[in-house]
Design a protein around this motif. Structure first.
Motif, PDB file in Angstrom:
ATOM      1  N   THR A 222       0.561  14.378 -30.894  1.00  0.00           N
ATOM      2  CA  THR A 222       0.892  13.834 -29.568  1.00  0.00           C
ATOM      3  C   THR A 222       1.193  14.913 -28.539  1.00  0.00           C
ATOM      4  OG1 THR A 222       3.244  13.639 -30.152  1.00  0.00           O
ATOM      5  CG2 THR A 222       1.828  11.744 -30.597  1.00  0.00           C
ATOM      6  N   GLY A 223       1.076  16.185 -28.899  1.00  0.00           N
ATOM      7  CA  GLY A 223       1.425  17.236 -27.955  1.00  0.00           C
ATOM      8  C   GLY A 223       0.527  18.445 -28.088  1.00  0.00           C
ATOM      9  N   SER A 224       0.945  19.531 -27.460  1.00  0.00           N
ATOM     10  CA  SER A 224       0.171  20.764 -27.476  1.00  0.00           C
ATOM     11  C   SER A 224       1.117  21.940 -27.282  1.00  0.00           C
ATOM     12  CB  SER A 224      -0.883  20.744 -26.352  1.00  0.00           C
ATOM     13  OG  SER A 224      -0.231  20.677 -25.083  1.00  0.00           O
ATOM     14  N   ILE A 225       0.549  23.149 -27.227  1.00  0.00           N
ATOM     15  CA  ILE A 225       1.320  24.357 -26.917  1.00  0.00           C
ATOM     16  C   ILE A 225       0.831  24.838 -25.561  1.00  0.00           C
ATOM     17  CG2 ILE A 225       2.002  26.645 -27.716  1.00  0.00           C
ATOM     18  CD1 ILE A 225       0.918  25.842 -30.503  1.00  0.00           C
ATOM     19  N   SER A 226       1.746  25.041 -24.606  1.00  0.00           N
ATOM     20  CA  SER A 226       1.315  25.431 -23.259  1.00  0.00           C
ATOM     21  C   SER A 226       2.270  26.450 -22.662  1.00  0.00           C
ATOM     22  CB  SER A 226       1.209  24.203 -22.345  1.00  0.00           C
ATOM     23  OG  SER A 226       2.503  23.654 -22.116  1.00  0.00           O
ATOM     24  N   TRP A 227       1.719  27.256 -21.756  1.00  0.00           N
ATOM     25  CA  TRP A 227       2.502  28.209 -20.954  1.00  0.00           C
ATOM     26  C   TRP A 227       2.214  27.869 -19.492  1.00  0.00           C
ATOM     27  CZ3 TRP A 227       6.181  31.800 -21.850  1.00  0.00           C
ATOM     28  CH2 TRP A 227       6.457  32.752 -20.861  1.00  0.00           C
ATOM     29  N   ASP A 228       3.241  27.439 -18.778  1.00  0.00           N
ATOM     30  CA  ASP A 228       3.074  26.964 -17.398  1.00  0.00           C
ATOM     31  C   ASP A 228       1.992  25.890 -17.322  1.00  0.00           C
ATOM     32  OD1 ASP A 228       5.037  28.716 -16.615  1.00  0.00           O
ATOM     33  OD2 ASP A 228       3.644  30.266 -15.938  1.00  0.00           O
ATOM     34  N   ASP A 229       2.029  24.971 -18.311  1.00  0.00           N
ATOM     35  CA  ASP A 229       1.128  23.816 -18.392  1.00  0.00           C
ATOM     36  C   ASP A 229      -0.328  24.192 -18.652  1.00  0.00           C
ATOM     37  OD1 ASP A 229       3.045  21.747 -18.080  1.00  0.00           O
ATOM     38  OD2 ASP A 229       3.128  22.176 -15.929  1.00  0.00           O
ATOM     39  N   GLN A 230      -0.581  25.433 -19.025  1.00  0.00           N
ATOM     40  CA  GLN A 230      -1.926  25.836 -19.431  1.00  0.00           C
ATOM     41  C   GLN A 230      -1.947  25.983 -20.952  1.00  0.00           C
ATOM     42  OE1 GLN A 230      -4.493  25.998 -17.171  1.00  0.00           O
ATOM     43  NE2 GLN A 230      -2.883  25.230 -15.780  1.00  0.00           N
ATOM     44  N   PRO A 231      -2.924  25.369 -21.622  1.00  0.00           N
ATOM     45  CA  PRO A 231      -2.952  25.426 -23.095  1.00  0.00           C
ATOM     46  C   PRO A 231      -3.052  26.863 -23.606  1.00  0.00           C
ATOM     47  CG  PRO A 231      -4.451  23.753 -22.273  1.00  0.00           C
ATOM     48  CD  PRO A 231      -4.006  24.538 -21.072  1.00  0.00           C
ATOM     49  N   ILE A 232      -2.287  27.163 -24.651  1.00  0.00           N
ATOM     50  CA  ILE A 232      -2.347  28.461 -25.321  1.00  0.00           C
ATOM     51  C   ILE A 232      -2.362  28.208 -26.820  1.00  0.00           C
ATOM     52  CG2 ILE A 232      -1.132  29.680 -23.453  1.00  0.00           C
ATOM     53  CD1 ILE A 232       1.396  29.659 -25.266  1.00  0.00           C
ATOM     54  N   CYS A 233      -2.699  29.240 -27.576  1.00  0.00           N
ATOM     55  CA  CYS A 233      -2.690  29.155 -29.040  1.00  0.00           C
ATOM     56  C   CYS A 233      -3.445  27.919 -29.517  1.00  0.00           C
ATOM     57  CB  CYS A 233      -1.259  29.160 -29.584  1.00  0.00           C
ATOM     58  SG  CYS A 233      -0.354  30.687 -29.237  1.00  0.00           S
ATOM     59  N   THR A 234      -4.656  27.751 -28.989  1.00  0.00           N
ATOM     60  CA  THR A 234      -5.445  26.571 -29.356  1.00  0.00           C
ATOM     61  C   THR A 234      -6.070  26.699 -30.747  1.00  0.00           C
ATOM     62  OG1 THR A 234      -7.325  27.530 -28.163  1.00  0.00           O
ATOM     63  CG2 THR A 234      -5.937  25.958 -26.970  1.00  0.00           C
ATOM     64  N   GLY A 235      -6.123  27.935 -31.254  1.00  0.00           N
ATOM     65  CA  GLY A 235      -6.625  28.120 -32.615  1.00  0.00           C
ATOM     66  C   GLY A 235      -5.483  28.288 -33.597  1.00  0.00           C
ATOM     67  N   PHE A 236      -5.815  28.253 -34.875  1.00  0.00           N
ATOM     68  CA  PHE A 236      -4.787  28.420 -35.912  1.00  0.00           C
ATOM     69  C   PHE A 236      -5.354  29.319 -37.017  1.00  0.00           C
ATOM     70  CE2 PHE A 236      -2.557  27.297 -39.829  1.00  0.00           C
ATOM     71  CZ  PHE A 236      -1.238  27.353 -39.418  1.00  0.00           C
ATOM     72  N   PRO A 237      -4.706  30.447 -37.273  1.00  0.00           N
ATOM     73  CA  PRO A 237      -3.571  31.017 -36.526  1.00  0.00           C
ATOM     74  C   PRO A 237      -4.047  31.663 -35.229  1.00  0.00           C
ATOM     75  CG  PRO A 237      -4.193  32.477 -38.307  1.00  0.00           C
ATOM     76  CD  PRO A 237      -5.080  31.275 -38.436  1.00  0.00           C
ATOM     77  N   SER A 238      -3.107  31.929 -34.308  1.00  0.00           N
ATOM     78  CA  SER A 238      -3.434  32.582 -33.045  1.00  0.00           C
ATOM     79  C   SER A 238      -2.156  33.152 -32.439  1.00  0.00           C
ATOM     80  CB  SER A 238      -4.089  31.587 -32.072  1.00  0.00           C
ATOM     81  OG  SER A 238      -3.224  30.486 -31.840  1.00  0.00           O
ATOM     82  N   SER A 239      -2.304  33.825 -31.291  1.00  0.00           N
ATOM     83  CA  SER A 239      -1.143  34.416 -30.616  1.00  0.00           C
ATOM     84  C   SER A 239      -1.377  34.421 -29.118  1.00  0.00           C
ATOM     85  CB  SER A 239      -0.874  35.835 -31.128  1.00  0.00           C
ATOM     86  OG  SER A 239      -1.958  36.692 -30.837  1.00  0.00           O
ATOM     87  N   PHE A 240      -0.312  34.691 -28.370  1.00  0.00           N
ATOM     88  CA  PHE A 240      -0.394  34.707 -26.912  1.00  0.00           C
ATOM     89  C   PHE A 240       0.596  35.737 -26.379  1.00  0.00           C
ATOM     90  CE2 PHE A 240       1.348  33.119 -22.824  1.00  0.00           C
ATOM     91  CZ  PHE A 240       0.189  33.187 -22.047  1.00  0.00           C
ATOM     92  N   ASN A 241       0.137  36.512 -25.399  1.00  0.00           N
ATOM     93  CA  ASN A 241       0.997  37.504 -24.756  1.00  0.00           C
ATOM     94  C   ASN A 241       1.447  36.966 -23.397  1.00  0.00           C
ATOM     95  OD1 ASN A 241       2.292  39.672 -23.641  1.00  0.00           O
ATOM     96  ND2 ASN A 241       0.546  41.074 -23.712  1.00  0.00           N
ATOM     97  N   PRO A 242       2.731  36.630 -23.251  1.00  0.00           N
ATOM     98  CA  PRO A 242       3.193  36.035 -21.995  1.00  0.00           C
ATOM     99  C   PRO A 242       3.538  37.068 -20.919  1.00  0.00           C
ATOM    100  CG  PRO A 242       4.972  36.011 -23.579  1.00  0.00           C
ATOM    101  CD  PRO A 242       3.777  36.624 -24.287  1.00  0.00           C
ATOM    102  N   GLY A 243       2.760  38.099 -20.780  1.00  0.00           N
ATOM    103  CA  GLY A 243       2.919  39.034 -19.673  1.00  0.00           C
ATOM    104  C   GLY A 243       4.217  39.801 -19.672  1.00  0.00           C
ATOM    105  N   GLY A 244       4.537  40.442 -20.793  1.00  0.00           N
ATOM    106  CA  GLY A 244       5.742  41.250 -20.855  1.00  0.00           C
ATOM    107  C   GLY A 244       7.018  40.475 -21.104  1.00  0.00           C
TER     108      GLY A 244
END
Length: 346
Positions: A222-244
């Protein structure tokens, strides 16, 4: 002449009595205070006789003084006023009031404690300062404080930072952590598996420590992973760099909050968020809910479903937390854009 002199001497002595009265405050002996703050409460009058010379007065004396006509006698009446009692001028009643106010201001004015910068050791990496230095840095500067842990699982059960278990069973958006720096909110919704009771549907992290950015993690179905409402980490496994602002990793590694979920579905799907100020979250995504582990140090003015992190377990009951923070988070302060205003039951 003898009579006149005798009378004059007597009268002179009488007048000197008036001077005697003046020797008190009435004669000006009280100085400025008398004139400024005291005045007679009344006056009395008496008649004394003054020898002015034959042919210059209006009265002559025998057994008594008799009026004999203007300029035909040797005496004149002298009316002497004598102050009776003393009273304070109304304006002077303000003086003791002002004195009391000044004393109260001096006594109650908050002392200004000079602020000093934290020693360099308080900004050193964890483990480099001695235990005593860490204790001092934590108590005085809120640095190098030992981290605490808050656990959220099920429908939803919460183990606070101060080790008190509380249960929030109603739907709504609640403050998990609310402080001057770190904001974490949880959206509690009923699921098909909780018999109408709420579970943690999603977690949102924001606040000044993320410089206005918001990380949201919802359940698998029922949900997702998002940063400022933009989807991130859409794959599994995965990672995201939130700009420092730390790192966000998504994988199946890590200890579960609820071991009963170990064999459910396709195994754990865990979001690891390592964020500024030593804030670390592990968010375990299941089909219709998430379980959460929050590891952080106490922040200024902290409170929420995870408690106020003040080292006192007895003040973190559901009723006490709701009394301090209210019920559901108002929509204007919610970190969830798509917010349904579930009203928590009282």
């Amino acid at each position: 002449v003898g009579v006149g002199g005798g009378v004059a001497g007597g009268v002179g002595g009488g007048i000197s009595v008036g001077g005697g009265v003046g020797a008190g405050c009435g004669g000006g002996a009280c100085g400025v205070a008398e004139g400024a703050c005291f005045e007679p409460s009344g006056t009395t009058h008496s008649v004394q006789w003054q020898y002015v010379g034959m042919g210059r007065g209006s009265y002559n004396t025998g057994n008594t003084y008799s009026y004999v006509g203007q300029g035909c006698g040797a005496y004149e009446q002298a009316v002497v006023s004598h102050p009776v009692g003393w009273k304070i001028r109304p304006i002077c009643l303000l003086i003791p009031v002002l004195v009391i106010l000044i004393v109260l201001v001096v006594l109650l004015w908050p002392a200004v404690t000079p602020t000093t910068a934290a020693p360099d050791v308080c900004d050193s990496p964890p483990g480099t300062a001695s235990p005593e230095e860490e204790r001092t840095c934590c108590e005085k500067y809120n640095k190098l404080c030992p981290p605490g842990q808050c656990l959220i699982w099920g429908d939803p059960h919460i183990m606070t930072f101060d080790h008190t278990q509380v249960d929030f069973l109603d739907e709504g958006v609640y403050w998990i952590v609310k402080s001057m720096t770190v904001w974490i909110q949880g959206r509690f919704k009923a699921t098909p598996f909780t018999n109408g009771l709420a579970a943690t549907d999603a977690i949102a992290i924001g606040g000044p420590f993320l410089k206005g950015h918001v990380l949201k993690v919802g359940s698998l179905d029922t949900g997702s992973i998002s940063w400022d409402d933009q989807p991130i980490c859409t794959g599994f496994p995965s990672s995201f760099n939130p700009g420092g602002l730390g790192t966000i990793r998504y994988n199946g590694q890590g200890a579960l909050v609820d071991n009963a979920m170990a064999s459910v579905g396709n195994g754990p799907h865990i979001v690891h968020a390592d964020l500024p100020m030593g804030v670390h979250l592990q968010i375990m995504r299941w089909s219709h809910h998430v379980n959460v582990r929050i590891i952080m140090t106490a922040q200024p003015d902290q409170d929420g479903c995870c408690g106020n992190f003040n080292g006192i377990a007895d003040d973190d009951s559901v009723a006490q937390i709701q009394q301090r923070l209210g019920l559901a988070v108002p929509i204007d302060t919610s970190l969830f854009k798509n917010y349904v205003n579930f009203q928590a039951a009282s």
